[in-house]
Design a protein around this motif. Sequence first.
Motif, PDB file in Angstrom:
ATOM      1  N   ALA A  89       8.461 -10.337  -3.529  1.00 48.10           N
ATOM      2  CA  ALA A  89       7.794  -9.133  -3.019  1.00 48.10           C
ATOM      3  C   ALA A  89       8.786  -7.975  -2.939  1.00 48.10           C
ATOM      4  O   ALA A  89       8.450  -6.837  -3.283  1.00 48.10           O
ATOM      5  CB  ALA A  89       7.192  -9.415  -1.650  1.00 48.10           C
ATOM      6  N   ALA A  90      10.013  -8.269  -2.511  1.00 48.32           N
ATOM      7  CA  ALA A  90      11.041  -7.225  -2.456  1.00 48.32           C
ATOM      8  C   ALA A  90      11.350  -6.688  -3.851  1.00 48.32           C
ATOM      9  O   ALA A  90      11.521  -5.463  -4.044  1.00 48.32           O
ATOM     10  CB  ALA A  90      12.312  -7.770  -1.808  1.00 48.32           C
ATOM     11  N   ALA A  91      11.387  -7.592  -4.849  1.00 49.19           N
ATOM     12  CA  ALA A  91      11.648  -7.162  -6.226  1.00 49.19           C
ATOM     13  C   ALA A  91      10.490  -6.327  -6.774  1.00 49.19           C
ATOM     14  O   ALA A  91      10.716  -5.314  -7.459  1.00 49.19           O
ATOM     15  CB  ALA A  91      11.886  -8.392  -7.106  1.00 49.19           C
ATOM     16  N   GLU A  92       9.244  -6.716  -6.475  1.00 46.36           N
ATOM     17  CA  GLU A  92       8.086  -5.941  -6.926  1.00 46.36           C
ATOM     18  C   GLU A  92       8.063  -4.558  -6.289  1.00 46.36           C
ATOM     19  O   GLU A  92       7.747  -3.563  -6.947  1.00 46.36           O
ATOM     20  CB  GLU A  92       6.797  -6.700  -6.579  1.00 46.36           C
ATOM     21  N   ILE A  93       8.400  -4.477  -5.023  1.00 44.23           N
ATOM     22  CA  ILE A  93       8.448  -3.185  -4.334  1.00 44.23           C
ATOM     23  C   ILE A  93       9.529  -2.299  -4.954  1.00 44.23           C
ATOM     24  O   ILE A  93       9.321  -1.104  -5.172  1.00 44.23           O
ATOM     25  CB  ILE A  93       8.709  -3.406  -2.830  1.00 44.23           C
ATOM     26  N   ARG A  94      10.662  -2.895  -5.279  1.00 42.06           N
ATOM     27  CA  ARG A  94      11.759  -2.141  -5.898  1.00 42.06           C
ATOM     28  C   ARG A  94      11.369  -1.619  -7.278  1.00 42.06           C
ATOM     29  O   ARG A  94      11.647  -0.455  -7.620  1.00 42.06           O
ATOM     30  CB  ARG A  94      12.982  -3.053  -6.003  1.00 42.06           C
ATOM     31  N   ASP A  95      10.685  -2.451  -8.072  1.00 37.05           N
ATOM     32  CA  ASP A  95      10.379  -2.074  -9.455  1.00 37.05           C
ATOM     33  C   ASP A  95       9.201  -1.118  -9.575  1.00 37.05           C
ATOM     34  O   ASP A  95       9.095  -0.399 -10.581  1.00 37.05           O
ATOM     35  CB  ASP A  95      10.090  -3.328 -10.278  1.00 37.05           C
ATOM     36  N   THR A  96       8.287  -1.135  -8.608  1.00 31.40           N
ATOM     37  CA  THR A  96       7.072  -0.306  -8.727  1.00 31.40           C
ATOM     38  C   THR A  96       7.013   0.828  -7.708  1.00 31.40           C
ATOM     39  O   THR A  96       5.981   1.472  -7.586  1.00 31.40           O
ATOM     40  CB  THR A  96       5.816  -1.188  -8.573  1.00 31.40           C
ATOM     41  N   ARG A  97       8.114   1.087  -6.995  1.00 31.69           N
ATOM     42  CA  ARG A  97       8.102   2.142  -5.983  1.00 31.69           C
ATOM     43  C   ARG A  97       7.805   3.510  -6.609  1.00 31.69           C
ATOM     44  O   ARG A  97       7.129   4.343  -6.002  1.00 31.69           O
ATOM     45  CB  ARG A  97       9.455   2.176  -5.263  1.00 31.69           C
ATOM     46  N   TRP A  98       8.295   3.727  -7.837  1.00 34.29           N
ATOM     47  CA  TRP A  98       8.066   5.018  -8.492  1.00 34.29           C
ATOM     48  C   TRP A  98       6.573   5.276  -8.720  1.00 34.29           C
ATOM     49  O   TRP A  98       6.104   6.415  -8.638  1.00 34.29           O
ATOM     50  CB  TRP A  98       8.802   5.050  -9.836  1.00 34.29           C
ATOM     51  N   PHE A  99       5.835   4.208  -8.996  1.00 36.37           N
ATOM     52  CA  PHE A  99       4.400   4.357  -9.248  1.00 36.37           C
ATOM     53  C   PHE A  99       3.642   4.620  -7.954  1.00 36.37           C
ATOM     54  O   PHE A  99       2.657   5.363  -7.937  1.00 36.37           O
ATOM     55  CB  PHE A  99       3.868   3.094  -9.931  1.00 36.37           C
ATOM     56  N   TRP A 100       4.096   4.019  -6.853  1.00 38.40           N
ATOM     57  CA  TRP A 100       3.412   4.168  -5.577  1.00 38.40           C
ATOM     58  C   TRP A 100       3.530   5.584  -5.028  1.00 38.40           C
ATOM     59  O   TRP A 100       2.680   6.032  -4.270  1.00 38.40           O
ATOM     60  CB  TRP A 100       3.972   3.186  -4.552  1.00 38.40           C
ATOM     61  N   ARG A 101       4.613   6.269  -5.390  1.00 34.91           N
ATOM     62  CA  ARG A 101       4.790   7.628  -4.879  1.00 34.91           C
ATOM     63  C   ARG A 101       3.660   8.550  -5.332  1.00 34.91           C
ATOM     64  O   ARG A 101       3.288   9.484  -4.620  1.00 34.91           O
ATOM     65  CB  ARG A 101       6.136   8.183  -5.347  1.00 34.91           C
ATOM     66  N   PRO A 107       5.043   0.288   1.054  1.00 36.30           N
ATOM     67  CA  PRO A 107       5.171  -1.158   0.819  1.00 36.30           C
ATOM     68  C   PRO A 107       4.252  -1.990   1.709  1.00 36.30           C
ATOM     69  O   PRO A 107       3.686  -2.991   1.257  1.00 36.30           O
ATOM     70  CB  PRO A 107       6.655  -1.429   1.127  1.00 36.30           C
ATOM     71  N   PHE A 108       4.075  -1.587   2.978  1.00 33.74           N
ATOM     72  CA  PHE A 108       3.209  -2.358   3.872  1.00 33.74           C
ATOM     73  C   PHE A 108       1.756  -2.279   3.420  1.00 33.74           C
ATOM     74  O   PHE A 108       1.018  -3.277   3.503  1.00 33.74           O
ATOM     75  CB  PHE A 108       3.341  -1.832   5.304  1.00 33.74           C
ATOM     76  N   GLN A 109       1.341  -1.114   2.923  1.00 33.79           N
ATOM     77  CA  GLN A 109      -0.021  -0.991   2.400  1.00 33.79           C
ATOM     78  C   GLN A 109      -0.214  -1.875   1.182  1.00 33.79           C
ATOM     79  O   GLN A 109      -1.278  -2.473   1.003  1.00 33.79           O
ATOM     80  CB  GLN A 109      -0.313   0.472   2.057  1.00 33.79           C
ATOM     81  N   TRP A 110       0.816  -1.979   0.341  1.00 35.23           N
ATOM     82  CA  TRP A 110       0.715  -2.844  -0.839  1.00 35.23           C
ATOM     83  C   TRP A 110       0.595  -4.307  -0.436  1.00 35.23           C
ATOM     84  O   TRP A 110      -0.135  -5.079  -1.073  1.00 35.23           O
ATOM     85  CB  TRP A 110       1.947  -2.646  -1.721  1.00 35.23           C
ATOM     86  N   LEU A 111       1.299  -4.715   0.625  1.00 35.78           N
ATOM     87  CA  LEU A 111       1.207  -6.092   1.094  1.00 35.78           C
ATOM     88  C   LEU A 111      -0.204  -6.436   1.558  1.00 35.78           C
ATOM     89  O   LEU A 111      -0.651  -7.571   1.427  1.00 35.78           O
ATOM     90  CB  LEU A 111       2.190  -6.322   2.247  1.00 35.78           C
ATOM     91  N   LEU A 112      -0.911  -5.445   2.092  1.00 34.98           N
ATOM     92  CA  LEU A 112      -2.267  -5.681   2.575  1.00 34.98           C
ATOM     93  C   LEU A 112      -3.327  -5.384   1.516  1.00 34.98           C
ATOM     94  O   LEU A 112      -4.384  -6.018   1.502  1.00 34.98           O
ATOM     95  CB  LEU A 112      -2.543  -4.801   3.804  1.00 34.98           C
ATOM     96  N   CYS A 113      -3.051  -4.423   0.646  1.00 40.70           N
ATOM     97  CA  CYS A 113      -4.094  -3.908  -0.245  1.00 40.70           C
ATOM     98  C   CYS A 113      -3.526  -3.655  -1.638  1.00 40.70           C
ATOM     99  O   CYS A 113      -2.836  -2.652  -1.854  1.00 40.70           O
ATOM    100  CB  CYS A 113      -4.671  -2.621   0.361  1.00 40.70           C
ATOM    101  N   PHE A 114      -3.817  -4.566  -2.581  1.00 40.14           N
ATOM    102  CA  PHE A 114      -3.398  -4.355  -3.965  1.00 40.14           C
ATOM    103  C   PHE A 114      -4.205  -3.204  -4.582  1.00 40.14           C
ATOM    104  O   PHE A 114      -5.408  -3.076  -4.316  1.00 40.14           O
ATOM    105  CB  PHE A 114      -3.642  -5.607  -4.804  1.00 40.14           C
ATOM    106  N   PRO A 115      -3.578  -2.376  -5.432  1.00 37.64           N
ATOM    107  CA  PRO A 115      -4.344  -1.331  -6.133  1.00 37.64           C
ATOM    108  C   PRO A 115      -5.386  -1.938  -7.061  1.00 37.64           C
ATOM    109  O   PRO A 115      -5.222  -3.063  -7.545  1.00 37.64           O
ATOM    110  CB  PRO A 115      -3.261  -0.577  -6.922  1.00 37.64           C
TER     111      PRO A 115
END
Length: 296
Positions: A89-101, A107-115
């Motif tokens: 999960a830490a690696a996924e957050i690191r690799d996709t943070r640019w897209f989430w912006r 990151p907490f929203q991603w843990l609860l709610c996948f796009p």
Amino acid sequence: MIERLTYYLSEHPSIANFRWSHTHSWGSTWSFLFTSISSYLGLTLFLHLTLLLLLRHRRPVPLGPVPALHSLSMALISATIFTGILFSAAAEIRDTRWFWRRSKTTPFQWLLCFPLGTRPSGRVFFWSYIFYLSRFLHTLRTYFTVLRRRKLPLSQLFNHSILICMSFLWLEFSQSFQVLAILLTTSVYSVVYGYRFWTAIGLPSACFPFVLNCQMVLLGANLLCHVGVLLLHLIKGGGCNGIGAWVFNSVLNAAILLLFLNFYVKMHLGRRRRKVGDHFNAMVEAQVHEVKQKDI
């Protein structure tokens, strides 16, 4: 050491390139799901009836160190899954943070709610698949219960069948909330099975129902997370991925919660009645003793 552990738990090609597929992933078809659950229920019933016919004395069947070894292995597997999905999960957050912006996702929203459009591939879904497979090892406790207590554990059958079904739905529909659910479940299970191994080898047990309290904490945490998923789905414009499976999952979780609450309340009421009965018996014995002393 940490880099090597990170590689084998989140960056290894078999983990990073994992994809849930009906043709390549063992146990990934609906027919397998229904067949495995039916076989589990049927085998448990067959074992129970066989023991009733062959062993009428109702004595527990000795299992030796098997339950202790099972508890130890499940504790280690749960701890491994917890560490693996945490690193992934830490690696996924690191690799996709640019897209989430762009979508203003934390990151907490991603843990609860996948796009919407999330597919069951990559690191976290590999560990979700391992968690799904570990549910079948978890069902072995049912057979231990039948052999030891000589009773048909309906609550265990219901609970284990639901857990297998839910973990399958997480993968099949890329359901939101599964990362956090696996983190919570494996952390609690590693403690619970570690405690069961502790007591199975003869070490002292807790003075309160440790396992039941841990399960109640897990169910309470899951309930709070389900509320969070619902709020995010309603607030976010596009909603959360796999929300249909999440609704079905919520119904199953509610059934498990009601089952445990019923058992929890009955257990505490029984304890209170035993305490009142013991206190009453002590008072009666004291009065009888006092009367005898007067007679003397």
